[in-house]
Each structure stands twice: as structure tokens, then as C-alpha cells.
Write an enzyme that holds these catalytic residues in place. Structure first.
Site, mmCIF file in Angstrom:
data_model
loop_
_atom_site.group_PDB
_atom_site.id
_atom_site.type_symbol
_atom_site.label_atom_id
_atom_site.label_comp_id
_atom_site.label_asym_id
_atom_site.label_seq_id
_atom_site.Cartn_x
_atom_site.Cartn_y
_atom_site.Cartn_z
ATOM 1 N N SER A 1 0.878 -1.176 0.000
ATOM 2 C CA SER A 1 0.000 0.000 0.000
ATOM 3 C C SER A 1 0.915 1.226 0.000
ATOM 4 O O SER A 1 2.103 1.115 0.330
ATOM 5 C CB SER A 1 -0.829 -0.018 1.284
ATOM 6 N N TYR B 1 -2.174 -1.406 10.466
ATOM 7 C CA TYR B 1 -2.116 -1.499 9.003
ATOM 8 C C TYR B 1 -0.770 -0.997 8.488
ATOM 9 O O TYR B 1 -0.117 -1.642 7.666
ATOM 10 C CB TYR B 1 -3.271 -0.681 8.422
HETATM 11 P P1 NAD Z 1 -11.499 -5.884 -0.012
HETATM 12 O O1 NAD Z 1 -12.071 -5.680 1.356
HETATM 13 O O2 NAD Z 1 -12.335 -5.520 -1.200
HETATM 14 O O3 NAD Z 1 -11.025 -7.394 -0.193
HETATM 15 C C1 NAD Z 1 -10.325 -8.059 0.805
HETATM 16 C C2 NAD Z 1 -10.301 -9.541 0.499
HETATM 17 O O4 NAD Z 1 -9.602 -10.214 1.557
HETATM 18 C C3 NAD Z 1 -11.702 -10.164 0.443
HETATM 19 O O5 NAD Z 1 -11.729 -11.161 -0.549
HETATM 20 C C4 NAD Z 1 -11.853 -10.782 1.819
HETATM 21 O O6 NAD Z 1 -12.783 -11.870 1.868
HETATM 22 C C5 NAD Z 1 -10.417 -11.263 2.057
HETATM 23 N N1 NAD Z 1 -10.121 -11.518 3.457
HETATM 24 C C6 NAD Z 1 -10.195 -10.672 4.505
HETATM 25 N N2 NAD Z 1 -9.863 -11.308 5.648
HETATM 26 C C7 NAD Z 1 -9.541 -12.581 5.300
HETATM 27 C C8 NAD Z 1 -9.114 -13.734 6.029
HETATM 28 N N3 NAD Z 1 -8.948 -13.715 7.353
HETATM 29 N N4 NAD Z 1 -8.902 -14.879 5.348
HETATM 30 C C9 NAD Z 1 -9.097 -14.923 4.005
HETATM 31 N N5 NAD Z 1 -9.485 -13.869 3.268
HETATM 32 C C10 NAD Z 1 -9.708 -12.719 3.911
HETATM 33 O O7 NAD Z 1 -10.124 -5.080 -0.001
HETATM 34 P P2 NAD Z 1 -9.220 -4.473 -1.185
HETATM 35 O O8 NAD Z 1 -9.351 -2.997 -1.131
HETATM 36 O O9 NAD Z 1 -9.441 -5.184 -2.460
HETATM 37 O O10 NAD Z 1 -7.767 -4.806 -0.608
HETATM 38 C C11 NAD Z 1 -6.949 -5.821 -1.132
HETATM 39 C C12 NAD Z 1 -5.514 -5.541 -0.710
HETATM 40 O O11 NAD Z 1 -5.087 -4.306 -1.271
HETATM 41 C C13 NAD Z 1 -5.341 -5.409 0.801
HETATM 42 O O12 NAD Z 1 -4.125 -5.990 1.197
HETATM 43 C C14 NAD Z 1 -5.300 -3.904 1.006
HETATM 44 O O13 NAD Z 1 -4.618 -3.566 2.176
HETATM 45 C C15 NAD Z 1 -4.570 -3.486 -0.243
HETATM 46 N N6 NAD Z 1 -4.757 -2.083 -0.595
HETATM 47 C C16 NAD Z 1 -5.989 -1.582 -0.874
HETATM 48 C C17 NAD Z 1 -6.106 -0.253 -1.230
HETATM 49 C C18 NAD Z 1 -7.416 0.367 -1.582
HETATM 50 O O14 NAD Z 1 -7.450 1.576 -1.763
HETATM 51 N N7 NAD Z 1 -8.483 -0.396 -1.737
HETATM 52 C C19 NAD Z 1 -4.976 0.562 -1.267
HETATM 53 C C20 NAD Z 1 -3.743 0.029 -0.969
HETATM 54 C C21 NAD Z 1 -3.642 -1.309 -0.635
#
Ligand code: NAD
Length: 259
Positions: free
Chosen positions: A141, A154
Site C-alpha cells: 500500500s 495497518y
Molecule cells: P477488499 O475488502 O475488497 O477485499 C479483501 C479480500 O480479503 C476479500 O476477498 C476478503 O474476503 C479477504 N479476506 C479478509 N480477511 C480474510 C481472512 N482472514 N482470510 C481470508 N481472506 C480474507 O479489499 P481491497 O481494497 O481489495 O484490498 C486488497 C488488498 O489491497 C489489501 O491488502 C489492502 O490492504 C490493499 N490495498 C488496498 C487499497 C485500496 O485503496 N483499496 C490501497 C492500498 C492497498
């Protein structure tokens, strides 16, 4: 990429689903993982299989549990013969100042966002080393490089991912295995929508105003990155042109960390 196999954690939603779709489009067989309603997950699984002509399985591993992660890797190796690509994508967020941050939330965020990448990598590396090919991609991130208040767990976990990726890269530098961290800025997924809704409620403004506020604060490009842009970067890192890209962090953040 044909006949390669990837595990993408947290691929039932958001960025993970985007990454899985881009890999499938490139011909990669998939092990999906993440929470969700069984019927919806089956629709995703069979949809990707049908749309891209690849084999897709799903494993319900809860990434807070190392034994579940090992079982998922074993299931993928059994089903596909090999795991060539591991994308440690799943992540959760919790927001609070340190002095009131609940311990169980700290433990969960560290477990899903950092320790799961260690346990997954540990489980896939012996097979990758035997095969002399592997790609481990950790989804970090902007918060892997800079901090924001109220996100101690985080930010700590994401900074940790960059360190973990560097060590895996060094240990496997001559073994055909690369390990990198991809660092997105804001991407409009359910994880971020929750933060937009919370901001709208807190400030008594509309969701549209809250998302503009979120971007104005951090992301100079003033637009959200997309899951597909992250997926395309992952596909690039899996290809032969990226053979010597290892131990590094690649940002897709509209200028967030340039400031
Ligand atoms: P999201 O909430 O849409 O998806 C998260 C996924 O992780 C889901 O499929 C959920 O079921 C799964 N998950 C959560 N806890 C779990 C567990 N204990 N076991 C198995 N699966 C689990 O989130 P996202 O925004 O798509 O984020 C995905 C990644 O990208 C994360 O690591 C997040 O930190 C990172 N990220 C997101 C952003 C953003 O702006 N959305 C920015 C930077 C980094």
C-alpha cells in the site's frame, strides 16, 4: 503464462478479484480464496473459468490460521501439480489511535496483512525452488511507505511486507524466484468504501464529497487507481521481462508517496 498456476488470497472481492481476472486472461490457472457467500463465490469461480478457459478452484482458508494457509497451498499443489505464483493480497483495516486500539484488532490486522504472507511464502517456496521458477507478489500500500494517523496496525504490517519481500528476494535471488511488493494508493473497493461512508457520516457530507476529500488529502492525481491496473502490474511481474525485478516496491498511487 499458459499452464502456470497462481494462488491469489482475498480474491473474492476488490483488488484480489481484479488480479485474479488479469492472471486468468493471461492463461493462468487459479486458486481463489477469501470470504463471501458460497453461491456468489461459485458464480465468480465458474465465471472466470468459462470466460478465460482456465481451471479455477476455490479454497476457504482463513488467513489468520497458519494451518489453513498450509492446507490451501497443499490443495493447490495437489490440484494443479505446482504453485508458480503466490499473490498475498488479502488485507483488512482497523482505524483507531494507538491508546485505544483493541489488541484483538491489532492481532487480526497483523495476521492477515503480514503473517499470512510469511506462512504462504514458507509453504510455496520449497516447490518453487524445486521447479526453479516462482513469483511472490505482496500487495502492500502507499501505507507500506508512509504513514497516516489512526492506522498503526495497518501501517506496521504494510511496512513489514516490504521488508519480508526484500528478504525472500535475497534468499532466492539465484533460484528463478522473485519477490516484490506492489503498493497501490486509493482504489475504490469495499475496503475503501467503508472509509468513505465513515467520513461522510462523521462530517455530514455526501459519499461523493467524502471520496473527493479522501483523494484531495493524499492522491494528487485526484482519481482512484483501478483493480485492473494493479492486476496488469502483477501480470507484468510474472512475465519473463520482469525476471530481474526483485526485492523492490512498485507504487501505483497517483503521486501519493512522491509528496
Ligand atoms: P477488499 O475488502 O475488497 O477485499 C479483501 C479480500 O480479503 C476479500 O476477498 C476478503 O474476503 C479477504 N479476506 C479478509 N480477511 C480474510 C481472512 N482472514 N482470510 C481470508 N481472506 C480474507 O479489499 P481491497 O481494497 O481489495 O484490498 C486488497 C488488498 O489491497 C489489501 O491488502 C489492502 O490492504 C490493499 N490495498 C488496498 C487499497 C485500496 O485503496 N483499496 C490501497 C492500498 C492497498
Amino acid at each position: 503464462m499458459k499452464n502456470r498456476t497462481a494462488i491469489v488470497t482475498g480474491s473474492t472481492s476488490g483488488i484480489g478479484l481484479g488480479i485474479a481476472t488479469c492472471l486468468a486472461r493471461a492463461g493462468v490457472n487459479l486458486m481463489l480464496n477469501g470470504f463471501g457467500e458460497a453461491g456468489e463465490i461459485e458464480k465468480l469461480r465458474s465465471g472466470i473459468e468459462k470466460d478465460y478457459g482456465v481451471r479455477v478452484q476455490y479454497h476457504p482458508a482463513d488467513l489468520r490460521k497458519p494451518e489453513d494457509i498450509r492446507a490451501m497451498v497443499a490443495a493447490a499443489e495437489k490440484a494443479f501439480g505446482m504453485v508458480d505464483i503466490l499473490v498475498n493480497n488479502a488485507g483488512i483495516q482497523y482505524v483507531s489511535p494507538v491508546e485505544t486500539f483493541p489488541e484483538e484488532k491489532w492481532n487480526d490486522v497483523l495476521a492477515v496483512n503480514l503473517s499470512a504472507a510469511f506462512h504462504g511464502s514458507k509453504a510455496v517456496l520449497p516447490g518453487m525452488q524445486k521447479n526453479k521458477f516462482g513469483r511472490i507478489i505482496n500487495i502492500g500500500s502507499a501505507h507500506a511507505q508512509v504513514a497516516s494517523k489512526d492506522k498503526s496496525a495497518y501501517v506496521a504490517a504494510k511496512h513489514g511486507l516490504i521488508g519480508l519481500s526484500k528478504v525472500i528476494a535475497l534468499e532466492n535471488a539465484t533460484k528463478g524466484i522473485t519477490c516484490n511488493t506492489v503498493c497501490p494508493g486509493w482504489v475504490l473497493t469495499p475496503l475503501v468504501q467503508k472509509q468513505i461512508d465513515a467520513r461522510a457520516a462523521r462530517e455530514g457530507i455526501s459519499a461523493a464529497e467524502a471520496s473527493q476529500g479522501l483523494l484531495a488529502e493524499k492522491q494528487p492525481a485526484m482519481e482512484f487507481a483501478t483493480a485492473e491496473q494493479i492486476g496488469d502490474m502483477v501480470v507484468y511481474l510474472c512475465g519473463s521481462s520482469a525476471k530481474l525485478i526483485t526485492g523492490t516496491a512498485l507504487t501505483i498511487d497517483g503521486g501519493w508517496t512522491a509528496q
